[in-house]
Design an enzyme around this catalytic site. Structure first.
Site, PDB file in Angstrom:
ATOM      1  N   HIS A 282       2.286   4.951  -4.690  1.00  0.00           N
ATOM      2  CA  HIS A 282       2.825   6.152  -5.331  1.00  0.00           C
ATOM      3  C   HIS A 282       3.156   5.819  -6.787  1.00  0.00           C
ATOM      4  O   HIS A 282       2.913   4.682  -7.247  1.00  0.00           O
ATOM      5  CB  HIS A 282       4.055   6.668  -4.571  1.00  0.00           C
TER       6      HIS A 282
ATOM      7  N   HIS B 151       4.836   2.468  -7.652  1.00  0.00           N
ATOM      8  CA  HIS B 151       3.962   1.297  -7.736  1.00  0.00           C
ATOM      9  C   HIS B 151       3.179   1.308  -9.060  1.00  0.00           C
ATOM     10  O   HIS B 151       2.999   0.269  -9.696  1.00  0.00           O
ATOM     11  CB  HIS B 151       2.938   1.295  -6.598  1.00  0.00           C
TER      12      HIS B 151
ATOM     13  N   GLY C 177       0.825  -1.202   0.000  1.00  0.00           N
ATOM     14  CA  GLY C 177       0.000   0.000   0.000  1.00  0.00           C
ATOM     15  C   GLY C 177       0.858   1.250   0.000  1.00  0.00           C
ATOM     16  O   GLY C 177       2.019   1.224  -0.403  1.00  0.00           O
TER      17      GLY C 177
ATOM     18  N   GLN D 133      15.981  -7.322  -2.587  1.00  0.00           N
ATOM     19  CA  GLN D 133      14.718  -8.063  -2.517  1.00  0.00           C
ATOM     20  C   GLN D 133      14.391  -8.714  -3.860  1.00  0.00           C
ATOM     21  O   GLN D 133      13.960  -9.877  -3.921  1.00  0.00           O
ATOM     22  CB  GLN D 133      13.599  -7.110  -2.102  1.00  0.00           C
TER      23      GLN D 133
HETATM   24  O1  PAF Z   1       8.370  -4.371  -1.663  1.00  0.00           O
HETATM   25  C1  PAF Z   1       7.363  -4.452  -0.934  1.00  0.00           C
HETATM   26  O2  PAF Z   1       6.487  -3.576  -0.905  1.00  0.00           O
HETATM   27  C2  PAF Z   1       7.215  -5.669  -0.055  1.00  0.00           C
HETATM   28  O3  PAF Z   1       8.433  -6.101   0.438  1.00  0.00           O
HETATM   29  C3  PAF Z   1       6.465  -6.830  -0.747  1.00  0.00           C
HETATM   30  C4  PAF Z   1       7.236  -7.358  -1.946  1.00  0.00           C
HETATM   31  C5  PAF Z   1       5.100  -6.357  -1.194  1.00  0.00           C
HETATM   32  C6  PAF Z   1       6.290  -7.991   0.224  1.00  0.00           C
HETATM   33  O4  PAF Z   1       5.564  -7.600   1.353  1.00  0.00           O
END
Ligand code: PAF
Length: 286
Positions: free
Chosen positions: A38, A41, A35, A157
Site C-alpha cells: 500500500h 510501503h 506484500g 519493531q
Molecule cells: O514489517 C513487516 O512487514 C515485517 O515485520 C518485516 C519487517 C517485513 C519482517 O517480516
C-alpha cells in the site's frame, strides 16, 4: 523491473544482482515487506530511492513471526499486484524467496533481541519479535544493503531492528519512514483490509485518541492519567485494548508523571482485526 516474473527467488541470484550493482559502483537499499503493498510501503521505497542508487524490495510472508492463532494463512497475498505497485513506486528488484529458500529443512537458528521485546506487542504476541529479528537478520545478510528502511508504524519493531543491527555489528544503516495515514487519520496497514465497513468508520478513533494523549501530555497531564483516560475512551468506542503506553522514544522504558519527549503507542482489537499505531510527543503536524 519488479514484475512478478522478474523476481529473484534465491539468495544466490539476489547476491549476483547486488554484486553487479556494486561492481558498477552503485549503492543499494533494501525495503523488507510481507506484500499487500500500500502507499505506506511505497513511501518507504521512495525514501530508499532517495538514499541509494538501487532499491531491492523483499516480499516474504514470514511464518516465524505469526502466533499459532494469528492470521498467517489469511494474510493477503497477491504477488503480481505487489510487483506492479513496487515497480511503479521505483523499486529495481523484487526478492520473493519461497519458504524453502528461507527456512530449509533443519533450519534451527533463532535471533532474539531481549529487553525491548518483553512488553507492548511482545506481551500479546510471544515469539513475534524473535520471528522478526530472525528474518530481518537473514534478509540483511542475504542482501547486504547499505541502508534498510522500515516503517515507524511498527515502532517497537523498528527499535528492535536497530538494536539487532547494533548488537550484531551488521554493517547497514537502518532508516525509519514516517507513518502514512488515510485522510481520516487511520494509519495504513495491510490488515485494514480485514475491517468491516462499520469497523472502518470507528478505526480512526485510535489515532484521534493517541493525538489526545499527546495533547494532554503537552498540557502537563501525567503519563498515567492521559493513557488511562485514552484506554477508557477507546473501550467506550468499541475497541478491545491491548495497551496504551507512554514510553521513552529510544528505549521504550515506561515514563511516569509529566513528560515532554515520548512516544505514545497503542494496540487494540476491533472485531477480528488487531491495529497498532503511535505518535510522537511533542506531536508533529501531519
Ligand atoms: O514489517 C513487516 O512487514 C515485517 O515485520 C518485516 C519487517 C517485513 C519482517 O517480516
Amino acid at each position: 523491473m519488479t514484475r512478478a516474473e522478474d523476481a529473484v527467488r534465491t539468495v544466490r541470484d539476489l547476491r549476483a544482482r547486488v554484486a553487479a550493482w556494486r561492481d558498477a559502483g552503485e549503492t543499494v537499499a533494501l525495503v523488507p515487506t510481507m506484500g499487500a503493498i500500500h502507499a505506506g510501503h511505497l513511501s518507504l521505497v521512495a525514501l530508499a530511492k532517495a538514499q541509494a542508487d538501487r532499491v531491492v524490495a523483499s516480499l516474504f510472508v514470514n511464518s516465524l513471526q505469526f502466533g499459532p492463532r494469528e492470521d498467517f494463512h489469511a494474510y493477503p497475498r497477491d504477488e503480481a499486484n505487489d510487483a506492479a505497485a513496487l515497480t511503479a513506486g521505483g523499486s529495481d528488484l523484487l526478492y520473493a524467496p519461497d519458504a524453502s529458500e528461507m527456512y530449509p529443512p533443519g533450519f534451527s537458528t533463532k535471533v532474539s533481541v531481549n529487553d525491548l521485546t518483553e512488553d507492548l506487542c511482545g506481551a500479546a504476541r510471544p515469539n513475534h519479535f524473535d520471528g522478526v529479528a530472525t528474518i530481518v537478520a537473514k534478509l540483511l545478510l542475504q542482501c547486504a544493503p547499505d541502508i534498510a528502511v522500515f516503517g515507524e508504524k511498527d515502532y517497537q519493531q523498528l527499535l528492535v531492528i536497530k538494536r539487532l543491527v547494533r548488537d550484531l555489528n551488521i554493517p547497514v544503516e537502518i532508516a525509519g519512514g514516517a507513518i502514512v495515514r488515510e485522510d481520516d487519520g487511520l494509519a495504513l496497514s495491510s490488515r485494514n483490509a480485514y475491517l468491516s465497513p462499520e469497523e472502518r468508520k470507528i478505526a480512526p478513533v485510535l489515532y484521534q485518541n493517541l493525538c489526545g494523549v499527546a495533547g494532554e501530555l503537552e498540557k502537563g497531564s501525567s503519563a498515567d492519567d492521559a493513557s488511562t483516560a485514552a484506554r477508557a475512551k477507546l473501550e467506550a468506542s468499541g475497541f478491545r485494548v491491548d495497551y496504551v503506553a507512554v514510553r521513552n522514544p529510544d528505549t521504550l522504558e515506561v515514563l511516569q508523571g509529566q513528560v515532554k519527549d515520548a512516544r505514545v503507542l497503542a494496540a487494540v482489537h476491533l472485531g477480528k482485526t488487531r491495529l497498532i499505531d503511535n505518535v510522537p510527543v511533542p506531536l508533529q503536524a501531519r
